[in-house]
Design an enzyme around this catalytic site. Structure first.
Site, PDB file in Angstrom:
ATOM      1  N   SER A   1       0.837  -1.196   0.000  1.00 16.48           N
ATOM      2  CA  SER A   1       0.000   0.000   0.000  1.00 16.48           C
ATOM      3  C   SER A   1       0.870   1.243   0.000  1.00 16.48           C
ATOM      4  O   SER A   1       2.084   1.178   0.199  1.00 16.48           O
ATOM      5  CB  SER A   1      -0.891   0.010   1.238  1.00 16.48           C
ATOM      6  OG  SER A   1      -0.097   0.321   2.365  1.00 16.48           O
ATOM      7  N   LYS A   2       0.206   2.368  -0.212  1.00 16.38           N
ATOM      8  CA  LYS A   2       0.901   3.645  -0.211  1.00 16.38           C
ATOM      9  C   LYS A   2       1.636   3.855   1.112  1.00 16.38           C
ATOM     10  O   LYS A   2       2.732   4.367   1.156  1.00 16.38           O
ATOM     11  CB  LYS A   2      -0.141   4.744  -0.433  1.00 16.38           C
ATOM     12  CG  LYS A   2       0.404   6.122  -0.445  1.00 16.38           C
ATOM     13  CD  LYS A   2      -0.713   7.090  -0.745  1.00 16.38           C
ATOM     14  CE  LYS A   2      -0.411   8.512  -0.380  1.00 16.38           C
ATOM     15  NZ  LYS A   2       0.199   8.762   0.881  1.00 16.38           N
ATOM     16  N   ARG A   3       0.970   3.407   2.183  1.00 16.93           N
ATOM     17  CA  ARG A   3       1.584   3.592   3.508  1.00 16.93           C
ATOM     18  C   ARG A   3       2.923   2.862   3.647  1.00 16.93           C
ATOM     19  O   ARG A   3       3.830   3.346   4.292  1.00 16.93           O
ATOM     20  CB  ARG A   3       0.613   3.147   4.606  1.00 16.93           C
ATOM     21  CG  ARG A   3       0.072   4.338   5.375  1.00 16.93           C
ATOM     22  CD  ARG A   3      -1.063   3.958   6.281  1.00 16.93           C
ATOM     23  NE  ARG A   3      -2.254   3.646   5.513  1.00 16.93           N
ATOM     24  CZ  ARG A   3      -2.969   2.521   5.648  1.00 16.93           C
ATOM     25  NH1 ARG A   3      -2.606   1.620   6.531  1.00 16.93           N
ATOM     26  NH2 ARG A   3      -4.048   2.318   4.937  1.00 16.93           N
TER      27      ARG A   3
ATOM     28  N   GLY B   1       5.050   2.454   1.319  1.00 16.85           N
ATOM     29  CA  GLY B   1       6.012   3.305   0.622  1.00 16.85           C
ATOM     30  C   GLY B   1       6.448   4.462   1.510  1.00 16.85           C
ATOM     31  O   GLY B   1       7.636   4.742   1.656  1.00 16.85           O
ATOM     32  N   ASP B   2       5.460   5.104   2.130  1.00 14.86           N
ATOM     33  CA  ASP B   2       5.773   6.251   2.992  1.00 14.86           C
ATOM     34  C   ASP B   2       6.679   5.813   4.135  1.00 14.86           C
ATOM     35  O   ASP B   2       7.639   6.485   4.492  1.00 14.86           O
ATOM     36  CB  ASP B   2       4.484   6.843   3.587  1.00 14.86           C
ATOM     37  CG  ASP B   2       3.602   7.442   2.498  1.00 14.86           C
ATOM     38  OD1 ASP B   2       4.137   7.737   1.413  1.00 14.86           O
ATOM     39  OD2 ASP B   2       2.389   7.583   2.731  1.00 14.86           O
TER      40      ASP B   2
END
Ligand code: GLU
Length: 511
Positions: free
Chosen positions: A264-266, A268-269
């Site tokens: 998920s994007k999270r 990546g962050d």
């Protein structure tokens, strides 16, 4: 005659395209090209509430950056236009009426509040509510109400939706090219909404009607759509076009680096790697998410990395150009299980492409980066910098960063290193070195290498005594490529000036 392969990528413009979406597009593209077929971009924007400004343009430009091109689509046209579902609403109306007339769909007048109440009642009984053959006769729809009541409700413009009438206890078979035969009992499915009160169809109806009308032969999409496939199979049957049903292939998920759950994007962050092909600025929150493009990945490396996330060629080879991927791609070699994403491996792919890239092309890219930093440099010098650094980095931006010292004379030398590496005679040795090289006309690294080494030998000096302080004076710290290359790149005047400054600095520091 064999049918021409026609595949489509059908994103909903509800946000930026995740790398999983790019991979789906890529596999469709490879499959189309391999089979000399056509690849279509269809925008599925029937859920108008979830539309995100700029998402459609983002999808188009990201795929273009990755080198994934289309034969037909919203941005290139084609004989099956329009390719945007919101522009096809009249088409869907015909099919919803066909389903209603054949008794495969029905009007439902239940308000959201009424449905909430039923859901709550079920919850109290510790049961889960599903709108289906068991419950529909107790709800407000054209199957449970009389003809007159329905007519009156419609005449009074009562809001309604159209639901599919799922048969009870029928076995549905989905033939998946990756997973084999998937059998599901229809009792597990609910009477999904096919048409909403805003006059637009839902994803399911629009998707099936469009695949049918656009003569799609293979539906290659993410695993998250597998639960919808039985309904889609039924809809083909209900629309009397089962013989036109495309083959299905549901791609494995891309998993988090730790291997548990969908990437998920999270993630990546949290770990500092991009999950989007290009940088994305959220139009509402203005939050910026990083992209592969802006992080310095070559599109070829990005595509190569994605191709191997779920597919393998059956050999040890890992580096593939797009043409090779097209040649080798086959659905049979797509894995069933999820593919763990490895951010370090992505960097490795970029490094491999960086090493192989034409040096002139690389230099042009580096010159651009220098220009952005207001660094004036000749092409020849930039090319030399490229060839010195390309084996040592993953990204061109690292070449720019690591070679910055060539353009700004160090103000301070690392005091810790001075304490550890410099002796009381260091400045004297550097002065001697200046005397030795001062008269040189030749300032090529090869020549400097030979003559400085010979000088060290004849003066019985070790490299550590002179070369470390020399590097320190030139760079400010003990980093960088070969000292002789640094000398050449700096040029004679700048090199001598830095050594003199270094002598002063060291002298003051060890007093
Ligand atoms: N609109 C769906 C999506 O956003 C398409 C799924 C499919 O390919 O059928 O992914």
């Amino acid at each position: 005659m064999k049918k021409t392969v026609r595949v489509r990528f059908a994103p909903s413009p509800t946000g930026p395209l995740h790398i999983g979406g790019v991979r789906t597009a890529l596999y469709n593209y490879l499959f189309a090209k391999k089979n000399k077929g056509q690849f279509i971009l269809r925008i599925e924007d029937t859920d108008q509430k979830r539309l995100v400004e700029g998402a459609e343009e983002y999808i188009i430009s990201s795929l273009a950056w990755a080198g994934i091109t289309f034969d037909e689509g919203v941005h290139v046209g084609g004989k099956y236009s329009p390719y945007k579902q919101s522009e096809r609403s009249e088409i869907y109306k015909k099919y919803i009426h066909q389903l209603l007339n054949a008794g495969h769909a029905y009007y439902a007048f239940d308000t959201p509040e009424e449905l909430d109440q039923v859901r709550n009642e079920f919850q109290l009984k510790k049961e889960t509510f599903q709108y289906d053959a068991k419950t529909r006769m107790f709800l407000r729809n054209s199957l449970s109400l009389s003809k007159e009541e329905v007519k009156e409700l419609i005449e009074k413009n009562t809001p309604y939706v159209v639901r599919v009438r799922i048969p009870e206890d029928e076995e549905i078979v989905v033939n998946d090219l990756i997973r084999g035969e998937v059998r599901v009992s229809s009792s597990l499915l609910d009477d999904k909404v096919l048409f909403k009160s805003d006059g637009l169809p839902t994803y399911h109806l629009a998707n099936v009607v469009d695949d049918y009308l656009m003569e799609i032969t293979h539906v290659i999409r993410g695993e998250e759509w597998l639960p919808s496939a039985p309904l889609h199979v039924l809809l083909y049957k209900f629309l009397d076009c089962a013989e036109k049903m495309p083959a299905f292939a549901h791609l494995p998920l891309i998993l988090k680096p730790e291997g548990n759950g969908k990437l998920s994007k999270r993630d990546g962050d949290k770990h500092g790697f991009p999950v989007f092909p290009k940088e994305w600025k959220d139009p509402v929150t203005k939050e910026i998410s990083s992209g592969y493009k802006e992080s310095g990945y070559f599109p070829e490396a990005f595509v190569n990395m994605l191709a191997l996330l779920g597919w393998n060629s059956g050999t040890e080879q890992e580096i593939f150009k797009m043409e090779e991927l097209i040649e080798l791609f086959s659905i049979e070699r797509i894995n069933k299980s999820g593919a763990k994403f490895d951010p370090e491996k992505s960097k490795w792919f970029n490094q491999q492409y960086l090493r192989k890239k034409d040096i002139k092309e690389l230099t042009i890219l580096l010159m651009d980066l220098f220009k952005k930093k207001n660094i004036v440099v000749t092409f020849e010098k930039a090319e030399k910098i490229c060839s010195l650094y390309r084996e040592r980095v993953n990204f061109i931006s690292e070449i720019e960063e690591q070679s910055r010292f060539l353009f700004t004379r160090p103000i301070h030398l690392d005091k810790n290193i001075i304490q550890k590496k410099c002796k009381s005679n260091t400045t004297e040795l550097l002065e001697k070195l200046i005397n030795h090289i001062f008269g040189f006309d030749n300032w090529q690294s090869g020549f400097l290498h030979e003559s400085i080494n010979a000088w060290l030998v004849s003066n019985e000096l070790s490299a550590g005594q002179v070369m470390l302080p020399l590097r320190l004076a030139l760079v400010g710290e003990l980093k960088g490529p070969e000292v002789f290359d640094i000398l050449e790149l700096l040029g004679k005047d700048e090199s001598l000036a830095r050594i003199k400054n270094g002598i002063e600095f060291i002298r003051k520091s060890i007093q």
